[in-house]
Design an enzyme around this catalytic site. Structure first.
Site, mmCIF file in Angstrom:
data_model
loop_
_atom_site.group_PDB
_atom_site.id
_atom_site.type_symbol
_atom_site.label_atom_id
_atom_site.label_comp_id
_atom_site.label_asym_id
_atom_site.label_seq_id
_atom_site.Cartn_x
_atom_site.Cartn_y
_atom_site.Cartn_z
ATOM 1 N N GLY A 299 0.847 -1.187 0.000
ATOM 2 C CA GLY A 299 0.000 0.000 0.000
ATOM 3 C C GLY A 299 0.881 1.234 0.000
ATOM 4 N N CYS A 383 -9.318 21.194 18.416
ATOM 5 C CA CYS A 383 -9.181 21.459 19.853
ATOM 6 C C CYS A 383 -8.600 20.272 20.606
ATOM 7 C CB CYS A 383 -10.524 21.873 20.420
ATOM 8 S SG CYS A 383 -11.068 23.376 19.639
#
Ligand code: LLP
Length: 454
Positions: A299, A383
């Site tokens: 991959g 955040c």
């Protein structure tokens, strides 16, 4: 099915690197990244079709001496245009879900017959869909899964070709989250228990024990563990043949690593052609006289270095002694640094001159002084303190609205994105033969909210 070539072809010439400065601006295969950002916005994934094809060809030719099929691991980058590009070159596919099966079907239907299906948690509907698609091989990861496969094959009056994915208990040096070949990992079946399971399977007329498979992990740079794993597998195959099984396939998995270190700045120590040749030699050593059809599941090696993430600087701020460069891409767009502390090179789109103009107050004239790199944290807007791309990284000075490029993001970048913080996922462009194709439009708020019921 890839064909067996009679003799090795000359290795194709290495491409020039797809991301390079031209006229002091970063380009991808001739396409100006500044223009791409203006046209498509940021964050933006950019890929070189030429580099993807080149890597596939390198792999293919490294195994030209034996019958083989390269089953590209869809999870690395599952975008349809990339799957189609690879399918057109003869690739098969390694999938791990019914969703990935659908992607292969949509990208290039004839490739379904070159699909291998891996994964520890296959669901009934996924097994059914793969049986109906007549895929090449199920890589079975537990005895319970084998029972389910036999039952579903019987219900559909089909014979399921399968390989047991064996766990060879081989150590490969990589990040613990992506190491899979030790008995402590959830993957595969203890290699010592496999023979008995094949014996049981032989009793079912719905199961065809067609192969053995192994995958020891990802981003593995030293090739010896691949040889060690295959040595163990070939010895199991010898036993299986004694037991009368007609084993035709060895699936050697994926896992070959790439170099995430500095590449544009002169270091040329990583040669993908040499790397894949070393890998092929290690596999050949492990296989010894074994001549089964070889399945490979790379991959990362195929797509990682063909892709990059283009992002714009929003703010630069100082907190105490630290300088933060805040970009419009965040951990939801590229999670590798947050999840594995992975290193990605980060380059400004405008090549630093090494000098910058400063005003000489005494003479009121512009002079050049050296442009110093500062150590900064490059972070996203999400955040979380874990939302960083680099910490204490030397970077030439950048200011708001400048563009920067995160290199080597073609593998496990887009495919691991999320909508965390209700952030639309990036768009993707593929540079192919000097043309730019938008292969995925940016998500809209409407896309994000569509499934929700209020
Ligand atoms: N085959 C199987 C059964 C796999 O589990 C994997 C990857 C591959 C092939 C492809 O491995 P590759 O050639 O790409 O190394 N998200 C992580 C990587 C996870 C790999 C999972 N399995 C990362 O960003 O580094």
């Amino acid at each position: 099915m890839s064909r067996a070539l009679p003799k090795k072809l000359p290795t194709p010439q290495p491409n020039p690197r797809p991301f390079a400065y031209r006229n002091r601006t970063l380009h991808c295969d001739g396409a100006d990244l500044t223009a791409l950002a203006t046209e498509h916005g940021t964050p933006l994934y950019v890929y070189s079709a030429e580099q993807i094809s080149h890597r596939f060809q390198l792999f293919d030719q490294a195994f030209a001496n034996r019958p083989h099929t390269i089953c590209y691991a869809v999870k690395a980058n599952s975008s349809l245009a990339i799957l189609r590009l690879l399918a057109k070159q003869g690739a098969g596919f390694d999938i791990v879900s019914g969703g990935e099966l659908e992607r292969v079907r949509k990208a290039h239907k004839p490739a379904l017959k070159k699909v291998v299906f891996s994964g520890v948690g296959k669901q009934l509907w996924e097994i059914d869909a793969a049986l109906d698609a007549d895929i090449l091989l199920f890589n079975v990861e537990s005895e319970a899964e084998l029972h389910l496969l036999a039952a579903r094959a019987e219900a559909r009056n089909k014979v399921a070709r399968f390989a047991l994915r064996v766990n060879p208990d081989v150590f490969a040096e990589t990040h613990p989250y992506i190491s899979t070949g030790l008995s402590e990992h959830k993957f595969g079946i203890d290699i010592n228990a496999a023979r008995a399971i094949y014996r049981k399977a032989k009793k079912s007329k719905w199961l065809d024990p067609a192969g053995v498979s192994v995958h020891i992990g990802s981003q593995i740079r030293k090739v010896d563990p691949f040889a060690a794993a295959l040595t163990r597998v070939t010895s199991l195959i010898a036993d299986l043949r004694k037991d009368g099984h007609n084993i035709r396939y060895i699936d050697a998995g994926g896992g070959l690593g790439v170099d995430y270190g500095p590449r544009l700045s002169g270091s040329a120590h990583f040669d993908p052609a040499k790397q894949v040749e070393k890998y092929a030699a290690a596999l050949t050593k492990g296989l010894a006289a074994e001549s089964s059809h070889l399945l490979l599941e790379p991959g990362r090696f195929i797509v990682a270095q063909a892709g990059a993430l283009l992002t714009r600087v929003l703010y630069v701020k100082k907190n105490g002694t630290k300088t933060f460069v805040i970009t419009d891409a965040g951990m939801n767009d590229l999670i590798r640094p947050a999840l594995y502390h992975a290193h990605h090179e980060i380059l400004p789109i405008k090549q630093p001159t090494g000098k910058r103009p400063t005003k000489n107050k005494a003479t009121n004239t512009e002079e050049e002084s050296s442009e110093e790199e500062n150590k900064v944290d490059i972070v996203g807007p999400v955040c979380e303190s874990g939302d960083f791309f680099a910490r204490d990284r030397a970077l030439p000075p950048v200011k708001p609205n400048d563009l920067v490029l995160l290199l080597d993001a073609g593998a496990y970048g887009m495919s691991q994105t999320s909508n965390y913080n209700t952030r639309p996922r990036p768009a993707e462009v593929l540079i192919d033969n000097a043309t730019t194709k938008l292969i995925r439009r940016r998500e809209t708020m409407r896309d994000l909210l569509a499934p929700e019921i209020t």
